[in-house]
Design an enzyme around this catalytic site. Structure first.
Site, PDB file in Angstrom:
ATOM      1  N   ALA A  59       0.839  -1.196   0.000  1.00 49.34           N
ATOM      2  CA  ALA A  59       0.000   0.000   0.000  1.00 49.34           C
ATOM      3  C   ALA A  59       0.869   1.240   0.000  1.00 49.34           C
ATOM      4  O   ALA A  59       2.052   1.178   0.327  1.00 49.34           O
ATOM      5  CB  ALA A  59      -0.912  -0.002   1.231  1.00 49.34           C
ATOM      6  N   GLU A 102       7.177  -2.378  -3.906  1.00 50.76           N
ATOM      7  CA  GLU A 102       7.403  -3.080  -2.646  1.00 50.76           C
ATOM      8  C   GLU A 102       7.685  -4.569  -2.807  1.00 50.76           C
ATOM      9  O   GLU A 102       8.391  -5.151  -1.988  1.00 50.76           O
ATOM     10  CB  GLU A 102       6.208  -2.880  -1.710  1.00 50.76           C
ATOM     11  CG  GLU A 102       6.030  -1.442  -1.283  1.00 50.76           C
ATOM     12  CD  GLU A 102       4.860  -1.221  -0.345  1.00 50.76           C
ATOM     13  OE1 GLU A 102       4.184  -2.209   0.051  1.00 50.76           O
ATOM     14  OE2 GLU A 102       4.608  -0.054   0.017  1.00 50.76           O
ATOM     15  N   GLU A 136      -8.754   9.740   6.177  1.00 52.30           N
ATOM     16  CA  GLU A 136      -8.024   8.923   5.205  1.00 52.30           C
ATOM     17  C   GLU A 136      -8.962   7.955   4.480  1.00 52.30           C
ATOM     18  O   GLU A 136      -9.749   7.253   5.102  1.00 52.30           O
ATOM     19  CB  GLU A 136      -6.914   8.119   5.879  1.00 52.30           C
ATOM     20  CG  GLU A 136      -6.144   7.273   4.875  1.00 52.30           C
ATOM     21  CD  GLU A 136      -5.078   6.388   5.507  1.00 52.30           C
ATOM     22  OE1 GLU A 136      -4.091   6.092   4.804  1.00 52.30           O
ATOM     23  OE2 GLU A 136      -5.238   5.990   6.666  1.00 52.30           O
ATOM     24  N   GLU A 159      13.923   5.186  -0.326  1.00 51.82           N
ATOM     25  CA  GLU A 159      15.159   5.218   0.455  1.00 51.82           C
ATOM     26  C   GLU A 159      14.946   4.819   1.917  1.00 51.82           C
ATOM     27  O   GLU A 159      15.770   4.132   2.504  1.00 51.82           O
ATOM     28  CB  GLU A 159      15.761   6.624   0.391  1.00 51.82           C
ATOM     29  CG  GLU A 159      17.130   6.724   1.015  1.00 51.82           C
ATOM     30  CD  GLU A 159      17.732   8.098   0.819  1.00 51.82           C
ATOM     31  OE1 GLU A 159      18.119   8.693   1.846  1.00 51.82           O
ATOM     32  OE2 GLU A 159      17.803   8.566  -0.333  1.00 51.82           O
TER      33      GLU A 159
END
Length: 188
Positions: A76, A97, A120, A139
């Site tokens: 996500a 990911e 959200e 990063e």
């Protein structure tokens, strides 16, 4: 019938990279005033349940600062902009990911994570016909990829090993769709 509550004032307390935190002064139905916290998630988010050809599901394990521990979740992330298509965002996050990509992405459900104090919104998708792509973490990310059966994931939910709301909602909705109880649009 619920009596109306009225916001009298909204004061920005903190402006972050993706969240703004406000103190709202509210007038309650009885005329009393109260202060409520409100968290605005400016971009919205998307998540995805990646399903391999054999039916197993690709998950990510990562450290979550709010819980001070690692969690097992579906891939996500936040949208890059308010106008970014959530299906595109979910597919992008999956490849970033996990290293898997798919052109077969279907909407599973939409949810609001914590309606008591946050706005959200998360759109959740299912991806099938996975292909190996290129994993490229941000990063600051350290993510392990793990693969489980749907049954194993359901067991982990009931055992309290998976507690992330979007992940639980996605797995349970997908399990129900597989049984024919919902999600006929998924063609499972």
């Amino acid at each position: 019938m619920v009596e109306h509550v009225k916001r009298l004032k909204r004061e920005l307390v903190y402006k972050g990279a993706i969240l703004d935190i406000y103190k709202d002064t509210m007038e309650l139905p009885d005329g009393n005033k109260a202060e409520w916290d409100f968290v605005s998630h400016r971009m919205g988010a998307a998540a995805i349940l990646p399903v391999m050809k054999d039916g197993r599901i690709v998950m990510v394990r990562q450290y979550r600062n709010a819980l001070e521990r690692e969690t097992l979740e579906i891939p996500a992330g936040c949208r890059d902009s308010k106008t970014e298509d959530t299906a595109y965002c979910a597919a992008r996050e999956m490849e970033e990911e996990t290293g898997y990509r798919s052109t077969n992405v279907k909407h599973l459900l939409s949810l609001r994570t914590t309606v008591a104090f946050c706005d959200e919104a998360v759109d959740i998708f299912v991806a099938t016909d996975l292909e190996v792509g290129t994993r490229h973490l941000d990063e600051a990310e350290s993510i392990d990829v793990e693969i489980y059966t749907l049954e194993e994931l359901c067991d982990m939910i009931y055992e309290g090993k998976i507690q992330d709301g979007k992940t639980i909602a996605a797995i349970m909705a997908y399990a129900a769709a597989k049984k024919g109880g919902m999600g006929k649009h998924l063609d499972l």
